[in-house]
Design an enzyme around this catalytic site. Structure first.
Site, short mmCIF file in Angstrom:
data_model
loop_
_atom_site.label_atom_id
_atom_site.label_comp_id
_atom_site.label_asym_id
_atom_site.label_seq_id
_atom_site.Cartn_x
_atom_site.Cartn_y
_atom_site.Cartn_z
CG ASN A 9 -1.72 1.23 1.40
OD1 ASN A 9 -1.76 2.08 0.50
ND2 ASN A 9 -2.38 1.38 2.54
CD1 TRP A 10 3.95 1.26 -2.64
CD2 TRP A 10 3.88 2.27 -4.65
NE1 TRP A 10 4.87 0.64 -3.46
CE2 TRP A 10 4.85 1.24 -4.70
CE3 TRP A 10 3.65 3.02 -5.79
CZ2 TRP A 10 5.58 0.96 -5.84
CZ3 TRP A 10 4.39 2.75 -6.94
CH2 TRP A 10 5.35 1.73 -6.96
CE LYS A 11 -0.17 3.22 4.71
NZ LYS A 11 0.00 3.29 6.15
CG HIS A 95 -5.77 1.91 5.42
ND1 HIS A 95 -5.27 2.83 6.31
CD2 HIS A 95 -4.77 1.02 5.20
CE1 HIS A 95 -4.01 2.50 6.60
NE2 HIS A 95 -3.70 1.40 5.94
CD GLU A 97 -2.71 5.53 6.84
OE1 GLU A 97 -2.66 5.53 5.61
OE2 GLU A 97 -1.79 5.10 7.56
CD GLU A 180 -3.28 -2.28 7.45
OE1 GLU A 180 -2.34 -2.64 6.73
OE2 GLU A 180 -3.71 -1.12 7.45
N GLY A 186 2.76 2.39 10.74
CA GLY A 186 3.74 3.46 10.54
C GLY A 186 4.47 3.87 11.81
CB SER A 226 5.52 -1.82 11.90
OG SER A 226 5.10 -0.49 12.17
N GLY A 247 2.96 -1.11 4.24
CA GLY A 247 3.02 0.31 3.90
C GLY A 247 4.44 0.74 3.60
N GLY A 248 5.08 1.38 4.56
CA GLY A 248 6.41 1.97 4.38
C GLY A 248 7.42 1.08 3.66
P1 13P Z 1 3.24 0.42 7.65
O1 13P Z 1 3.71 -0.89 7.05
O2 13P Z 1 3.97 1.60 7.14
O3 13P Z 1 3.14 0.34 9.14
O4 13P Z 1 1.72 0.62 7.11
C1 13P Z 1 0.83 -0.41 7.23
C2 13P Z 1 -0.39 -0.07 6.46
O5 13P Z 1 -1.12 0.82 6.84
C3 13P Z 1 -0.65 -0.82 5.24
O6 13P Z 1 -1.92 -0.58 4.76
#
Ligand code: 13P
Length: 263
Positions: A9-11, A95, A97, A180, A186, A226, A247-248
Site C-alpha cells: 500500500n503505497w499511500k 483502511h 487512515e 491492521e 507506521g 510495520s 506500507g512503508g
Molecule cells: P506500515 O507498514 O507503514 O506500518 O503501514 C501499514 C499499512 O497501513 C498498510 O496498509
C-alpha cells in the site's frame, strides 16, 4: 490451500517516474513464481504506470479506495468501473487512515472529517467492487485505547459485521481481510506475532458466523502494521496469517522484495 498474498500500500507516495524506478528495481530482485501472489496499490495516478510494468508478470495492481456510485456529480472521487477500466484487480477499503482512526496524528486534527469512512460506507464500497469483479481488501483493527480497554475482538467483529452486511459467502469468497492494529501502522511497533496470529484466527471464526464455513476457509487474512523483512517470516508462518499488507517497506524495492521472499 490458500495462496500467500503480499500487497504493498503505497499511500500518498511516489510520482510516476519514482514508481517506475521502484517497480523496475523490484522486478530485477524477485524470481518470478506463481506460488505466491503480489500486488501494489499505488495512487490513482500511477495505477496505469505500475500496471504496464507488471504486464508480463503475474503481479497485480490495485487501488487504495473507491466511491460506491458508478458515475455522477461526486467531485474528487473514482468509481469501481473506472478502476476496472485501468486494470485494478484489488481495492483496499476501510483502511484506518480512510476511516479517520489515525493513531498518532501527524496531520492536522481538522483534516479528520475528510477521511470519516464508516462501516456503512465500507459496505457500499465492497458491494460496488464485487459487482465490478474487483477483489476487496477489507481492513479492520483496533486503536490503542480500544486494545487497552480489552475491546479488540468486539471492535473487529463489529467492523466485519458492518462491512459484510447483506453480502453472501459465495460473493466474498475471493475477498481479502487485513488485520491492521491502528497503533502498529507506521509506528515501527509490530503486534506480537502470537497475538497477531490469535486475532487472525478470531477473524476467521467470525467470518464463519458472518458468511459461511467455505468462504471463511478461502478468504485470505493479511496482517499489516510495520511489516518488515525481519519480522515477515514469523508473521506469515502463523496458521491464519496468509500474507501482509505493507506500507512503508513497500516503497523500497529491496525491503519489499525481502518481505515477498519471506512469503
Ligand atoms: P506500515 O507498514 O507503514 O506500518 O503501514 C501499514 C499499512 O497501513 C498498510 O496498509
Amino acid at each position: 490451500m490458500r495462496k500467500k498474498l503480499v500487497v504493498g500500500n503505497w499511500k500518498m507516495n511516489l510520482t510516476r517516474s519514482e514508481a517506475s524506478a521502484t517497480i523496475e528495481s523490484l522486478l530485477l530482485m524477485i524470481e518470478p513464481t506463481t506460488e505466491i501472489e503480489v500486488a501494489i496499490c499505488p495512487t490513482y495516478l500511477t495505477i496505469e504506470t505500475v500496471g504496464q510494468l507488471f504486464k508480463r508478470t503475474h503481479f497485480k495492481v490495485g487501488a487504495q479506495d473507491v466511491f460506491w456510485m458508478n458515475s455522477g456529480a461526486f467531485t474528487g472521487n473514482v468509481s469501481a468501473p473506472m478502476l476496472k477500466d485501468v486494470g485494478c484487480h484489488f481495492c483496499i477499503v476501510g483502511h484506518s487512515e480512510t476511516r479517520g482512526r489515525f493513531g498518532k496524528l501527524d496531520i492536522p486534527e481538522s483534516t479528520i472529517p475528510y477521511f470519516s469512512e464508516t462501516d456503512e460506507t465500507v459496505n457500499l464500497k465492497i458491494k460496488s467492487l464485487l459487482y465490478h469483479s474487483i477483489h476487496p481488501i477489507l481492513c479492520c483493527g483496533e486503536t490503542l485505547a480500544e486494545r487497552e480497554a480489552g475491546q479488540t475482538d468486539e471492535v473487529i467483529q463489529a467492523q466485519l459485521k458492518g462491512a459484510l452486511s447483506g453480502i453472501e459467502g459465495a460473493e466474498f469468497h475471493d475477498g481479502v481481510v487485513a488485520y491492521e492494529p491502528v497503533w502498529a501502522i507506521g509506528t515501527g511497533k509490530t503486534c506480537d506475532t502470537a497475538e497477531a496470529g490469535r486475532v487472525c484466527t478470531m477473524i476467521r471464526k467470525a467470518l464463519v458466523e458472518i458468511l459461511d464455513e467455505s468462504a471463511a476457509a478461502s478468504i485470505r487474512i493479511l496482517y499489516g502494521g510495520s511489516v518488515k523483512g525481519s519480522n515477515a517470516g514469523e508473521l506469515f508462518a502463523q496458521p491464519d496469517i496468509d500474507g501482509g499488507l505493507v506500507g512503508g517497506a513497500s516503497l523500497v524495492a529491496e525491503d519489499f522484495s525481502k518481505i515477498i521472499q519471506s512469503a
